[in-house]
Design an enzyme around this catalytic site. Structure first.
Site, PDB file in Angstrom:
ATOM      1  N   ASN A 226     -69.226 -14.685 -79.586  1.00  0.00           N
ATOM      2  CA  ASN A 226     -70.109 -15.217 -80.270  1.00  0.00           C
ATOM      3  C   ASN A 226     -71.027 -14.437 -79.920  1.00  0.00           C
ATOM      4  OD1 ASN A 226     -72.349 -16.120 -77.328  1.00  0.00           O
ATOM      5  ND2 ASN A 226     -69.700 -15.005 -76.442  1.00  0.00           N
TER       6      ASN A 226
ATOM      7  N   GLU B  74     -58.261 -22.864 -70.668  1.00  0.00           N
ATOM      8  CA  GLU B  74     -58.786 -23.957 -70.884  1.00  0.00           C
ATOM      9  C   GLU B  74     -57.695 -25.236 -71.214  1.00  0.00           C
ATOM     10  OE1 GLU B  74     -62.371 -24.611 -73.506  1.00  0.00           O
ATOM     11  OE2 GLU B  74     -62.160 -26.974 -73.185  1.00  0.00           O
TER      12      GLU B  74
ATOM     13  N   CYS C 291     -67.926 -29.072 -76.801  1.00  0.00           N
ATOM     14  CA  CYS C 291     -69.108 -28.909 -76.105  1.00  0.00           C
ATOM     15  C   CYS C 291     -70.414 -28.397 -77.657  1.00  0.00           C
ATOM     16  CB  CYS C 291     -69.235 -27.839 -74.663  1.00  0.00           C
ATOM     17  SG  CYS C 291     -71.098 -27.441 -74.475  1.00  0.00           S
TER      18      CYS C 291
ATOM     19  N   CYS D  13     -74.118 -20.559 -70.445  1.00  0.00           N
ATOM     20  CA  CYS D  13     -74.063 -22.429 -70.557  1.00  0.00           C
ATOM     21  C   CYS D  13     -74.191 -22.894 -69.600  1.00  0.00           C
ATOM     22  CB  CYS D  13     -72.723 -22.643 -71.398  1.00  0.00           C
ATOM     23  SG  CYS D  13     -71.307 -22.439 -70.454  1.00  0.00           S
TER      24      CYS D  13
ATOM     25  N   THR E 117     -63.314 -27.354 -75.866  1.00  0.00           N
ATOM     26  CA  THR E 117     -64.533 -27.344 -75.417  1.00  0.00           C
ATOM     27  C   THR E 117     -65.437 -26.750 -76.180  1.00  0.00           C
ATOM     28  OG1 THR E 117     -64.422 -26.128 -73.955  1.00  0.00           O
ATOM     29  CG2 THR E 117     -64.828 -28.501 -73.515  1.00  0.00           C
TER      30      THR E 117
ATOM     31  N   HIS F 294     -63.176 -22.517 -67.146  1.00  0.00           N
ATOM     32  CA  HIS F 294     -61.713 -23.356 -68.071  1.00  0.00           C
ATOM     33  C   HIS F 294     -60.903 -24.301 -66.837  1.00  0.00           C
ATOM     34  CE1 HIS F 294     -63.505 -19.727 -70.540  1.00  0.00           C
ATOM     35  NE2 HIS F 294     -62.727 -18.962 -70.480  1.00  0.00           N
TER      36      HIS F 294
ATOM     37  N   SER G  32     -72.170 -14.815 -72.492  1.00  0.00           N
ATOM     38  CA  SER G  32     -71.388 -13.918 -71.246  1.00  0.00           C
ATOM     39  C   SER G  32     -73.015 -13.191 -71.407  1.00  0.00           C
ATOM     40  CB  SER G  32     -70.319 -13.156 -71.947  1.00  0.00           C
ATOM     41  OG  SER G  32     -68.939 -14.461 -71.888  1.00  0.00           O
TER      42      SER G  32
ATOM     43  N   HIS H 252     -54.808 -20.610 -74.428  1.00  0.00           N
ATOM     44  CA  HIS H 252     -56.601 -20.519 -74.071  1.00  0.00           C
ATOM     45  C   HIS H 252     -55.899 -20.939 -72.244  1.00  0.00           C
ATOM     46  CE1 HIS H 252     -60.566 -20.946 -73.369  1.00  0.00           C
ATOM     47  NE2 HIS H 252     -60.884 -19.579 -74.247  1.00  0.00           N
TER      48      HIS H 252
END
Lengths: 278, 278
Positions: free
Chosen positions: A218, A122, A188, A12, A160, A70, A260, A120
């Protein structure tokens, strides 16, 4: 064999930006891995002399520390600066936004609700910006809000990477609990853009290759989305797994990659597909 | 015969307040009827010399004008003041709140979404406080928002008498459309309090009397809620409709009243029930 990349794939915006920052800062160390990909972490070490530290004690042995996408907690950032470290902030701007919102709203007396996973990094970073921890609640769904004392003014942000549908349910439950509710859409779209683009490509491709770690959730998600549209859909980590038989009597090979997966691995895959499908 | 009033019934706070204001201001006129009850309007005229005007032209023939609970548009208020009228503002405080919110948020650049009926005087008043009519949208459900240009900052208020569940749906649909959404819960609980109290009483009463205009939708709603719990449930406009047979072999008579039913009509009903059930 014609090869087509999905309109959106791989890193991203925030991760691309963080890696560019790291490449420009040799002799530094990132606080936590920049991305969940060992080959890329290794490349940064070997080609750019960017190290990796996992905790404050190790961080203090370096002069320059890069904050990953993060972000980190306000307290850790303070410690690093107090110890005279040069701090290079590669926190994703989409993560800086909820950090700032939580700080501002908290100062203005709003109770803070954060939709996300309290474990997490973040969310640990975002929640650390609240000025009143007792009036800051981290929830995963509307049920987590039951019985919490919220007060009349509530501000809410989301991790996000959360799903908008789940955020909508949490907000709906808050509407009737506060006189004033401030909702910030901090989700996001990057994850969903990769998914939408992979689905679009899978509908016209004869074979699809999805590149990313076998444990990457993902990447697995991208693979299962494409599977809906065609059977010839392969999840690989790198070019070594490619089999020439996949391309027999096929004309279009679609390619996507998890969040990633660095571009150089994708380039290697494209090169290999071209070779074996000649 | 034991008689019990519902814990909440009849006039809401705003209407009670407006009538008290009217009673203290003889020789005035209300701009529009204070409540939907001709007997009460007539009582104010006969006992307190409070008239009724329906438009600006008629209003200008009086010296003192009372604004009813619904409020009026900013432009009309301005006209009345410009013409030198003494304006007594009996706008319900629960309606003044969304008027102020719409004005403030509009000035701050937020697009305004109002959940309500564009033909209702309350909403005509509230929406008139927006500084940019082109960025002010009145909607009845989430579908009305489809295709509307909203921008990144949206503020939303609701008509005081709307259902919370419908408001939640509208807000949920806005979460994903704005970067920042400010939700003000301007729904008033008075209607629901009367309904809840009537339902509670109906569960223990042997006969229920619901007092209010035959065309009053909130009175009809109270009646149908009570009907779920007992058959002996009567919707009357005043004491003349009471039949002695209703109370034969009954021990508890429950009473509730619609939002436009004045206390003196309720008192007359109680008196009559006592007489016929002796």
């Amino acid at each position: 064999m014609k090869i087509e990349l999905a309109k959106s794939y791989g890193f991203c915006y925030g991760v691309k930006r963080a890696i560019e920052i790291a490449e420009k800062n040799p002799k530094s160390a990132t606080f936590g891995p920049l991305i969940h990909n060992k080959d890329e972490i290794n490349r940064l070490k070997v080609n750019h002399n960017v190290g990796l530290v996992e905790n404050i004690e190790d961080a203090l042995t370096h002069d320059t520390i890069i904050i990953r996408t993060h972000g980190i907690t306000k307290e850790r950032l303070k410690t690093l600066k107090k110890e005279g470290k040069k701090v290079i902030n590669a926190t994703c701007p989409y993560v800086t936004t909820p950090q700032n919102i939580v700080e501002n709203m908290s100062k203005k007396g709003y109770t803070i609700v954060i939709f996300g996973d309290k474990n997490h990094p973040e969310i640990q970073g975002v929640s650390s910006y609240a000025t009143d921890p007792e009036r800051t609640h981290i929830v995963l769904d509307a049920n987590d809000l039951i019985g919490l004392p919220l007060g009349s003014k509530v501000a809410v942000v989301a991790q996000t990477t959360r799903k908008p549908e789940a955020y909508q349910k949490i907000v709906a439950s808050l509407v009737v609990r506060a006189a004033e509710l401030r909702v910030f859409n901090t989700i996001c779209n990057a994850t969903f853009e990769n998914q939408d683009a992979a689905a679009e490509l899978a509908q016209k491709a004869d074979v699809m290759i999805i590149i990313g770690g076998k444990n990457s959730s993902n990447t697995k998600q991208l693979h299962s989305i494409c599977k809906k549209y065609l059977d010839n859909c392969y999840h690989i980590e790198n070019e070594s797994e490619i089999d020439a038989s996949w391309f027999k009597n096929k004309s279009l090979c679609g390619i996507s990659a998890g969040a990633s997966t660095p571009d150089w691995i994708i380039d290697n895959v494209i090169k290999r597909v071209k070779e074996v499908s000649k």
